[in-house]
Design an enzyme around this catalytic site. Sequence first.
Site, PDB file in Angstrom:
ATOM      1  N   GLU A  61       1.217   4.822  -0.544  1.00  0.00           N
ATOM      2  CA  GLU A  61       2.464   3.955  -0.835  1.00  0.00           C
ATOM      3  C   GLU A  61       1.817   2.791  -1.247  1.00  0.00           C
ATOM      4  O   GLU A  61       2.479   1.815  -1.860  1.00  0.00           O
ATOM      5  CB  GLU A  61       3.098   4.068   0.373  1.00  0.00           C
ATOM      6  CG  GLU A  61       4.174   5.438   0.777  1.00  0.00           C
ATOM      7  CD  GLU A  61       5.137   5.428  -0.386  1.00  0.00           C
ATOM      8  OE1 GLU A  61       5.902   4.625  -0.676  1.00  0.00           O
ATOM      9  OE2 GLU A  61       4.953   6.487  -1.121  1.00  0.00           O
ATOM     10  N   VAL A  62       0.884   2.050  -0.622  1.00  0.00           N
ATOM     11  CA  VAL A  62       0.049   0.875  -1.161  1.00  0.00           C
ATOM     12  C   VAL A  62      -0.193   1.101  -2.771  1.00  0.00           C
ATOM     13  O   VAL A  62       0.123  -0.187  -3.291  1.00  0.00           O
ATOM     14  CB  VAL A  62      -1.138   0.659  -0.128  1.00  0.00           C
ATOM     15  CG1 VAL A  62      -1.615  -0.981  -0.617  1.00  0.00           C
ATOM     16  CG2 VAL A  62      -0.477   0.485   1.211  1.00  0.00           C
TER      17      VAL A  62
END
Length: 292
Positions: A61-62
Amino acid sequence: MPFSDTHADYIRQFERALAAHGRGPEACAALRLVICHYFRHHGRQMAWRETEDPYHIFVSEVMLQQTQVERVQVKYPLFIERFPDFASLAAAGTEDLLAVWQGMGYNRRALSLRKAAQMVVDIYGGALPRTVEDLQTLPGIGRATASSIAAFAFNAPTVFIETNIRRVCIHFFFRDSTDVTDAEILPLVAMTLDRKHPREFYWGMMDYGTMLKKRYPNPNRRSASYAKQTKFEGSDRQIRGKVLRILLKTGRHDPSSLFREAGVDPEKGEAILQKLISEGFVAEEDGTYRLR
Protein backbone atom coordinates in the site's frame (compact mmCIF):
# COMPACT_ATOMS: atom_id res chain seq x y z
CA MET A 1 -14.16 -4.73 -26.64
CA PRO A 2 -17.83 -4.80 -25.61
CA PHE A 3 -19.00 -5.98 -22.20
CA SER A 4 -20.52 -9.43 -21.94
CA ASP A 5 -24.33 -9.60 -22.14
CA THR A 6 -24.51 -10.43 -18.45
CA HIS A 7 -22.34 -7.50 -17.42
CA ALA A 8 -24.23 -5.13 -19.71
CA ASP A 9 -27.45 -6.28 -18.05
CA TYR A 10 -26.04 -5.47 -14.62
CA ILE A 11 -25.19 -1.98 -15.87
CA ARG A 12 -28.74 -1.54 -17.20
CA GLN A 13 -30.11 -2.61 -13.80
CA PHE A 14 -27.98 0.07 -12.19
CA GLU A 15 -29.17 2.72 -14.64
CA ARG A 16 -32.82 1.82 -13.96
CA ALA A 17 -32.26 2.00 -10.21
CA LEU A 18 -30.49 5.36 -10.55
CA ALA A 19 -33.28 6.77 -12.73
CA ALA A 20 -36.00 5.55 -10.35
CA HIS A 21 -34.39 6.25 -6.97
CA GLY A 22 -31.47 8.60 -7.51
CA ARG A 23 -28.14 8.17 -5.74
CA GLY A 24 -29.55 6.02 -2.97
CA PRO A 25 -29.24 2.50 -1.55
CA GLU A 26 -30.97 0.89 -4.54
CA ALA A 27 -28.52 2.29 -7.07
CA CYS A 28 -25.58 1.54 -4.79
CA ALA A 29 -26.68 -2.09 -4.39
CA ALA A 30 -26.97 -2.37 -8.18
CA LEU A 31 -23.49 -0.90 -8.65
CA ARG A 32 -22.13 -3.42 -6.13
CA LEU A 33 -23.35 -6.20 -8.44
CA VAL A 34 -21.63 -4.53 -11.42
CA ILE A 35 -18.32 -4.36 -9.56
CA CYS A 36 -18.50 -7.86 -8.11
CA HIS A 37 -19.37 -9.39 -11.48
CA TYR A 38 -16.49 -7.59 -13.18
CA PHE A 39 -13.98 -8.59 -10.52
CA ARG A 40 -15.09 -12.20 -10.58
CA HIS A 41 -14.36 -12.42 -14.31
CA HIS A 42 -11.63 -9.81 -14.87
CA GLY A 43 -9.86 -9.27 -11.54
CA ARG A 44 -6.12 -8.69 -11.84
CA GLN A 45 -3.61 -11.02 -10.19
CA MET A 46 -1.05 -9.30 -7.97
CA ALA A 47 1.37 -10.75 -5.42
CA TRP A 48 0.00 -8.62 -2.58
CA ARG A 49 -3.49 -9.96 -3.29
CA GLU A 50 -2.30 -13.49 -2.74
CA THR A 51 -1.34 -12.98 0.90
CA GLU A 52 -2.99 -11.93 4.14
CA ASP A 53 0.34 -11.08 5.76
CA PRO A 54 -0.20 -7.58 7.22
CA TYR A 55 3.44 -6.59 6.68
CA HIS A 56 3.38 -7.53 3.00
CA ILE A 57 0.11 -5.65 2.48
CA PHE A 58 1.40 -2.63 4.40
CA VAL A 59 4.48 -2.45 2.15
CA SER A 60 2.39 -2.78 -1.01
CA GLU A 61 0.00 0.00 0.00
CA VAL A 62 2.86 2.40 0.69
CA MET A 63 4.52 1.46 -2.60
CA LEU A 64 1.28 2.04 -4.50
CA GLN A 65 1.09 5.64 -3.31
CA GLN A 66 1.85 7.78 -6.38
CA THR A 67 3.41 4.87 -8.28
CA GLN A 68 2.01 2.84 -11.17
CA VAL A 69 1.00 -0.74 -10.46
CA GLU A 70 3.31 -2.10 -13.15
CA ARG A 71 6.37 -0.62 -11.46
CA VAL A 72 5.30 -1.86 -8.03
CA GLN A 73 4.83 -5.36 -9.42
CA VAL A 74 8.54 -5.37 -10.31
CA LYS A 75 9.90 -3.82 -7.10
CA TYR A 76 7.58 -5.36 -4.52
CA PRO A 77 8.96 -8.94 -4.58
CA LEU A 78 12.54 -7.65 -4.47
CA PHE A 79 11.73 -5.48 -1.46
CA ILE A 80 9.97 -8.30 0.39
CA GLU A 81 12.86 -10.66 -0.34
CA ARG A 82 15.38 -8.18 1.09
CA PHE A 83 13.23 -7.03 4.01
CA PRO A 84 10.83 -9.90 4.80
CA ASP A 85 9.34 -8.46 8.02
CA PHE A 86 9.02 -5.36 10.18
CA ALA A 87 12.15 -6.21 12.18
CA SER A 88 14.44 -6.46 9.15
CA LEU A 89 13.04 -3.25 7.66
CA ALA A 90 13.36 -1.41 10.98
CA ALA A 91 17.06 -2.32 11.10
CA ALA A 92 17.79 -1.40 7.46
CA GLY A 93 20.57 1.06 6.66
CA THR A 94 19.72 4.02 4.44
CA GLU A 95 22.06 2.94 1.64
CA ASP A 96 20.66 -0.59 1.59
CA LEU A 97 17.09 0.69 1.78
CA LEU A 98 17.45 3.15 -1.09
CA ALA A 99 19.28 0.61 -3.24
CA VAL A 100 16.24 -1.66 -3.11
CA TRP A 101 13.78 1.25 -3.43
CA GLN A 102 15.59 2.78 -6.41
CA GLY A 103 13.27 3.30 -9.37
CA MET A 104 10.15 3.77 -7.25
CA GLY A 105 10.43 7.54 -6.95
CA TYR A 106 9.36 9.69 -3.98
CA ASN A 107 12.24 8.37 -1.88
CA ARG A 108 10.83 9.94 1.28
CA ARG A 109 8.33 7.09 1.32
CA ALA A 110 11.19 4.65 1.90
CA LEU A 111 12.38 6.52 4.98
CA SER A 112 8.81 6.85 6.26
CA LEU A 113 8.31 3.14 5.69
CA ARG A 114 11.40 2.35 7.78
CA LYS A 115 10.27 4.72 10.55
CA ALA A 116 6.85 3.07 10.53
CA ALA A 117 8.50 -0.36 10.85
CA GLN A 118 10.53 0.91 13.81
CA MET A 119 7.34 2.14 15.49
CA VAL A 120 5.58 -1.17 14.86
CA VAL A 121 8.50 -3.01 16.47
CA ASP A 122 8.99 -0.61 19.38
CA ILE A 123 5.38 0.27 20.21
CA TYR A 124 3.26 -2.60 18.89
CA GLY A 125 5.58 -5.54 19.49
CA GLY A 126 6.14 -6.21 15.80
CA ALA A 127 2.43 -6.63 14.95
CA LEU A 128 0.77 -4.11 12.64
CA PRO A 129 -2.00 -2.25 14.51
CA ARG A 130 -5.49 -3.07 13.29
CA THR A 131 -7.44 0.18 13.72
CA VAL A 132 -7.46 3.12 11.33
CA GLU A 133 -6.70 5.47 14.21
CA ASP A 134 -3.58 3.54 15.25
CA LEU A 135 -2.43 3.08 11.66
CA GLN A 136 -2.65 6.84 11.16
CA THR A 137 -0.01 7.37 13.84
CA LEU A 138 2.58 5.72 11.60
CA PRO A 139 4.78 8.05 9.48
CA GLY A 140 3.53 8.69 5.97
CA ILE A 141 0.12 7.12 6.62
CA GLY A 142 -2.90 9.38 6.15
CA ARG A 143 -6.48 8.39 6.78
CA ALA A 144 -7.17 7.04 3.29
CA THR A 145 -4.05 4.84 3.30
CA ALA A 146 -4.75 3.70 6.88
CA SER A 147 -8.27 2.73 5.80
CA SER A 148 -7.03 0.83 2.75
CA ILE A 149 -4.46 -1.04 4.86
CA ALA A 150 -7.17 -2.01 7.37
CA ALA A 151 -9.41 -3.22 4.55
CA PHE A 152 -6.79 -5.28 2.76
CA ALA A 153 -4.79 -6.55 5.74
CA PHE A 154 -7.70 -7.25 8.11
CA ASN A 155 -10.78 -7.28 5.82
CA ALA A 156 -12.20 -4.35 7.80
CA PRO A 157 -15.22 -2.57 6.21
CA THR A 158 -13.55 0.84 6.14
CA VAL A 159 -14.66 3.62 3.79
CA PHE A 160 -12.08 5.47 1.73
CA ILE A 161 -11.41 7.02 -1.67
CA GLU A 162 -8.45 6.68 -4.01
CA THR A 163 -8.13 7.59 -7.66
CA ASN A 164 -9.81 4.49 -9.15
CA ILE A 165 -12.66 4.47 -6.63
CA ARG A 166 -13.25 8.15 -7.41
CA ARG A 167 -13.23 7.37 -11.14
CA VAL A 168 -15.86 4.62 -10.78
CA CYS A 169 -18.20 6.76 -8.69
CA ILE A 170 -17.98 9.78 -10.98
CA HIS A 171 -18.52 7.61 -14.06
CA PHE A 172 -21.67 5.99 -12.70
CA PHE A 173 -23.22 8.59 -10.39
CA PHE A 174 -22.10 11.95 -11.81
CA ARG A 175 -22.12 11.61 -15.59
CA ASP A 176 -23.39 15.14 -16.19
CA SER A 177 -21.59 16.82 -13.30
CA THR A 178 -18.34 18.71 -12.87
CA ASP A 179 -16.35 19.71 -9.77
CA VAL A 180 -17.51 16.58 -7.97
CA THR A 181 -16.18 16.59 -4.41
CA ASP A 182 -14.99 13.66 -2.35
CA ALA A 183 -17.57 14.68 0.26
CA GLU A 184 -20.24 13.80 -2.32
CA ILE A 185 -18.56 10.51 -3.19
CA LEU A 186 -17.79 9.10 0.28
CA PRO A 187 -21.44 8.36 1.26
CA LEU A 188 -21.89 6.51 -2.04
CA VAL A 189 -18.79 4.39 -1.36
CA ALA A 190 -20.19 3.61 2.10
CA MET A 191 -23.54 2.50 0.65
CA THR A 192 -21.96 0.51 -2.19
CA LEU A 193 -19.36 -1.27 -0.02
CA ASP A 194 -19.74 -5.03 0.38
CA ARG A 195 -19.29 -5.11 4.15
CA LYS A 196 -18.91 -8.89 4.25
CA HIS A 197 -16.15 -8.88 1.64
CA PRO A 198 -14.52 -5.42 1.70
CA ARG A 199 -11.15 -6.70 0.52
CA GLU A 200 -12.53 -8.14 -2.72
CA PHE A 201 -14.92 -5.22 -3.17
CA TYR A 202 -12.14 -2.65 -3.14
CA TRP A 203 -9.98 -4.76 -5.43
CA GLY A 204 -12.93 -4.80 -7.82
CA MET A 205 -13.43 -1.03 -7.60
CA MET A 206 -9.76 -0.44 -8.35
CA ASP A 207 -9.73 -2.84 -11.29
CA TYR A 208 -12.93 -1.36 -12.69
CA GLY A 209 -11.49 2.13 -12.39
CA THR A 210 -8.36 1.05 -14.26
CA MET A 211 -10.53 -0.38 -17.03
CA LEU A 212 -12.60 2.82 -17.25
CA LYS A 213 -9.49 4.94 -17.74
CA LYS A 214 -8.57 2.86 -20.81
CA ARG A 215 -12.10 2.76 -22.22
CA TYR A 216 -13.40 6.31 -21.66
CA PRO A 217 -12.12 9.88 -21.26
CA ASN A 218 -10.87 10.03 -17.68
CA PRO A 219 -13.90 10.74 -15.43
CA ASN A 220 -11.55 12.10 -12.76
CA ARG A 221 -11.10 15.24 -14.84
CA ARG A 222 -14.55 16.16 -13.51
CA SER A 223 -13.42 15.83 -9.90
CA ALA A 224 -12.99 18.96 -7.79
CA SER A 225 -9.66 17.53 -6.62
CA TYR A 226 -8.31 16.90 -10.13
CA ALA A 227 -4.95 18.49 -10.89
CA LYS A 228 -2.60 17.82 -13.79
CA GLN A 229 0.68 16.27 -12.72
CA THR A 230 3.51 18.79 -12.72
CA LYS A 231 6.31 18.38 -15.26
CA PHE A 232 8.97 15.93 -14.01
CA GLU A 233 11.83 16.95 -16.33
CA GLY A 234 14.00 19.52 -14.57
CA SER A 235 11.92 19.42 -11.38
CA ASP A 236 13.36 19.35 -7.87
CA ARG A 237 12.05 15.79 -7.61
CA GLN A 238 14.12 14.70 -10.61
CA ILE A 239 17.25 16.42 -9.28
CA ARG A 240 16.75 14.88 -5.81
CA GLY A 241 16.62 11.46 -7.43
CA LYS A 242 19.79 12.13 -9.42
CA VAL A 243 21.68 13.28 -6.31
CA LEU A 244 20.64 10.20 -4.34
CA ARG A 245 21.55 7.85 -7.20
CA ILE A 246 25.00 9.45 -7.51
CA LEU A 247 25.66 9.10 -3.78
CA LEU A 248 24.31 5.57 -3.81
CA LYS A 249 26.74 4.69 -6.60
CA THR A 250 29.85 6.56 -5.45
CA GLY A 251 29.46 6.55 -1.69
CA ARG A 252 30.82 10.09 -1.13
CA HIS A 253 31.04 13.33 -3.12
CA ASP A 254 32.19 16.92 -2.73
CA PRO A 255 29.40 19.40 -3.54
CA SER A 256 30.86 20.95 -6.71
CA SER A 257 31.40 17.62 -8.47
CA LEU A 258 28.06 16.34 -7.15
CA PHE A 259 26.17 19.31 -8.61
CA ARG A 260 28.09 19.07 -11.88
CA GLU A 261 27.28 15.36 -12.28
CA ALA A 262 23.63 15.96 -11.36
CA GLY A 263 23.43 18.81 -13.90
CA VAL A 264 22.20 21.42 -11.43
CA ASP A 265 23.47 24.92 -10.68
CA PRO A 266 25.19 25.27 -7.28
CA GLU A 267 22.54 27.51 -5.70
CA LYS A 268 19.66 25.18 -6.47
CA GLY A 269 21.81 22.12 -5.75
CA GLU A 270 22.76 23.45 -2.32
CA ALA A 271 19.10 24.05 -1.43
CA ILE A 272 18.18 20.52 -2.47
CA LEU A 273 21.17 19.05 -0.64
CA GLN A 274 20.26 20.85 2.59
CA LYS A 275 16.70 19.57 2.27
CA LEU A 276 18.00 16.02 1.86
CA ILE A 277 20.13 16.48 4.99
CA SER A 278 17.18 17.77 7.02
CA GLU A 279 15.05 14.82 5.87
CA GLY A 280 17.68 12.30 6.98
CA PHE A 281 18.82 11.08 3.56
CA VAL A 282 22.29 12.64 3.51
CA ALA A 283 25.06 13.42 6.00
CA GLU A 284 27.98 15.85 5.71
CA GLU A 285 31.52 14.90 6.74
CA ASP A 286 34.55 17.19 6.27
CA GLY A 287 32.97 19.05 3.35
CA THR A 288 31.83 15.91 1.54
CA TYR A 289 28.42 14.26 1.42
CA ARG A 290 27.25 10.65 1.72
CA LEU A 291 24.05 8.76 2.35
CA ARG A 292 23.19 8.68 5.99
